[in-house]
Write an enzyme that holds these catalytic residues in place. Structure first.
Site, PDB file in Angstrom:
ATOM      1  N   HIS A  99     -13.303   6.568   0.651  1.00  0.00           N
ATOM      2  CA  HIS A  99     -12.970   7.620   1.623  1.00  0.00           C
ATOM      3  C   HIS A  99     -13.011   8.987   0.948  1.00  0.00           C
ATOM      4  O   HIS A  99     -12.712   9.125  -0.232  1.00  0.00           O
ATOM      5  CB  HIS A  99     -11.587   7.382   2.238  1.00  0.00           C
ATOM      6  CG  HIS A  99     -10.497   7.251   1.221  1.00  0.00           C
ATOM      7  ND1 HIS A  99     -10.249   6.074   0.542  1.00  0.00           N
ATOM      8  CD2 HIS A  99      -9.600   8.150   0.753  1.00  0.00           C
ATOM      9  CE1 HIS A  99      -9.234   6.264  -0.288  1.00  0.00           C
ATOM     10  NE2 HIS A  99      -8.833   7.510  -0.189  1.00  0.00           N
ATOM     11  N   HIS A 101     -11.524  12.928   1.159  1.00  0.00           N
ATOM     12  CA  HIS A 101     -10.455  13.784   1.675  1.00  0.00           C
ATOM     13  C   HIS A 101     -11.059  15.148   2.005  1.00  0.00           C
ATOM     14  O   HIS A 101     -11.754  15.732   1.166  1.00  0.00           O
ATOM     15  CB  HIS A 101      -9.371  14.016   0.614  1.00  0.00           C
ATOM     16  CG  HIS A 101      -8.632  12.783   0.199  1.00  0.00           C
ATOM     17  ND1 HIS A 101      -7.335  12.516   0.588  1.00  0.00           N
ATOM     18  CD2 HIS A 101      -8.984  11.732  -0.589  1.00  0.00           C
ATOM     19  CE1 HIS A 101      -6.922  11.387   0.066  1.00  0.00           C
ATOM     20  NE2 HIS A 101      -7.905  10.879  -0.664  1.00  0.00           N
TER      21      HIS A 101
HETATM   22  P1  5GP Z   1      -6.345   7.692  -2.161  1.00  0.00           P
HETATM   23  O1  5GP Z   1      -6.669   6.221  -2.103  1.00  0.00           O
HETATM   24  O2  5GP Z   1      -7.566   8.564  -2.231  1.00  0.00           O
HETATM   25  O3  5GP Z   1      -5.358   8.032  -3.213  1.00  0.00           O
HETATM   26  O4  5GP Z   1      -5.637   8.118  -0.821  1.00  0.00           O
HETATM   27  C1  5GP Z   1      -5.395   7.322   0.275  1.00  0.00           C
HETATM   28  C2  5GP Z   1      -4.906   8.223   1.377  1.00  0.00           C
HETATM   29  O5  5GP Z   1      -4.751   7.452   2.556  1.00  0.00           O
HETATM   30  C3  5GP Z   1      -3.555   8.873   1.103  1.00  0.00           C
HETATM   31  O6  5GP Z   1      -3.685  10.289   1.165  1.00  0.00           O
HETATM   32  C4  5GP Z   1      -2.646   8.330   2.198  1.00  0.00           C
HETATM   33  O7  5GP Z   1      -1.731   9.287   2.682  1.00  0.00           O
HETATM   34  C5  5GP Z   1      -3.627   7.874   3.258  1.00  0.00           C
HETATM   35  N1  5GP Z   1      -3.174   6.723   4.016  1.00  0.00           N
HETATM   36  C6  5GP Z   1      -2.743   5.548   3.507  1.00  0.00           C
HETATM   37  N2  5GP Z   1      -2.427   4.697   4.507  1.00  0.00           N
HETATM   38  C7  5GP Z   1      -2.687   5.356   5.662  1.00  0.00           C
HETATM   39  C8  5GP Z   1      -2.561   4.969   7.032  1.00  0.00           C
HETATM   40  O8  5GP Z   1      -2.138   3.871   7.378  1.00  0.00           O
HETATM   41  N3  5GP Z   1      -2.921   5.903   7.959  1.00  0.00           N
HETATM   42  C9  5GP Z   1      -3.395   7.133   7.608  1.00  0.00           C
HETATM   43  N4  5GP Z   1      -3.728   7.960   8.595  1.00  0.00           N
HETATM   44  N5  5GP Z   1      -3.523   7.519   6.309  1.00  0.00           N
HETATM   45  C10 5GP Z   1      -3.175   6.638   5.353  1.00  0.00           C
END
Ligand code: 5GP
Ligand code: ZN
Length: 140
Positions: A99, A101
């Site tokens: 994903h 950001h």
């Molecule tokens: P990373 O894996 O790049 O560190 O970030 C994962 C991102 O996904 C985080 O910023 C977190 O807040 C977001 N996130 C995790 N679970 C959920 C969810 O169930 N719903 C949404 N909308 N965002 C999520």
């Protein structure tokens, strides 16, 4: 992937606030935003990291990011934006469904993502050489 939260979101099995989608890519609000409007752009199919994504899909995610970024400027008056991607645990990846950001930014919002340093004498050329060799081996 049944146990992947982003697969379930893409399939409509978990709630999310959707902002844009194509046949293959979904953009929705991050539940824990850096700033209001912080958006995640995901492929609807499961891939763990950037290194697993097919080129065409990566390009489509980039296109969606650009549209979202433009909308953040128009609708939320963001003065700038960061596009970020955490790949693998060491880089802070928590959700192993690739994903991007899209983070809206504002003047003097006080965020400094990465502290920067300096190379020791001679190291910059050595590091460049190692990377050039790896890239040549990959045929990149
Ligand atoms: P990373 O894996 O790049 O560190 O970030 C994962 C991102 O996904 C985080 O910023 C977190 O807040 C977001 N996130 C995790 N679970 C959920 C969810 O169930 N719903 C949404 N909308 N965002 C999520
Ligand atoms: Zn997934």
């Amino acid at each position: 992937m049944a146990d992947c939260i982003f697969c379930r979101i893409a399939a409509g099995q978990e709630p999310c606030v959707r902002v844009w989608e194509t046949d293959r890519v979904l953009a929705f609000l991050d539940i824990a935003p850096v700033h209001y409007g912080h958006t995640l752009v995901i492929p609807k199919a499961h891939y763990d990291t950037l290194l697993d994504l097919p080129d065409e899909l990566w390009l489509e995610m980039g296109r969606v990011c650009r549209r979202v970024a433009q909308a953040l400027r128009e609708a939320l008056f963001a003065r700038g934006f960061n596009i970020g991607m955490n790949n693998f645990e060491a880089a802070g990846q928590v959700v192993f469904h690739a994903h991007l950001h899209v983070i809206p930014r504002f003047l003097s919002d006080g965020l400094h993502f990465f502290p920067q340093g300096r190379y020791l004498p001679g190291d910059m050329e050595k590091v460049g050489q190692r990377l050039r060799e790896a890239l040549a081996r990959e045929g990149a």
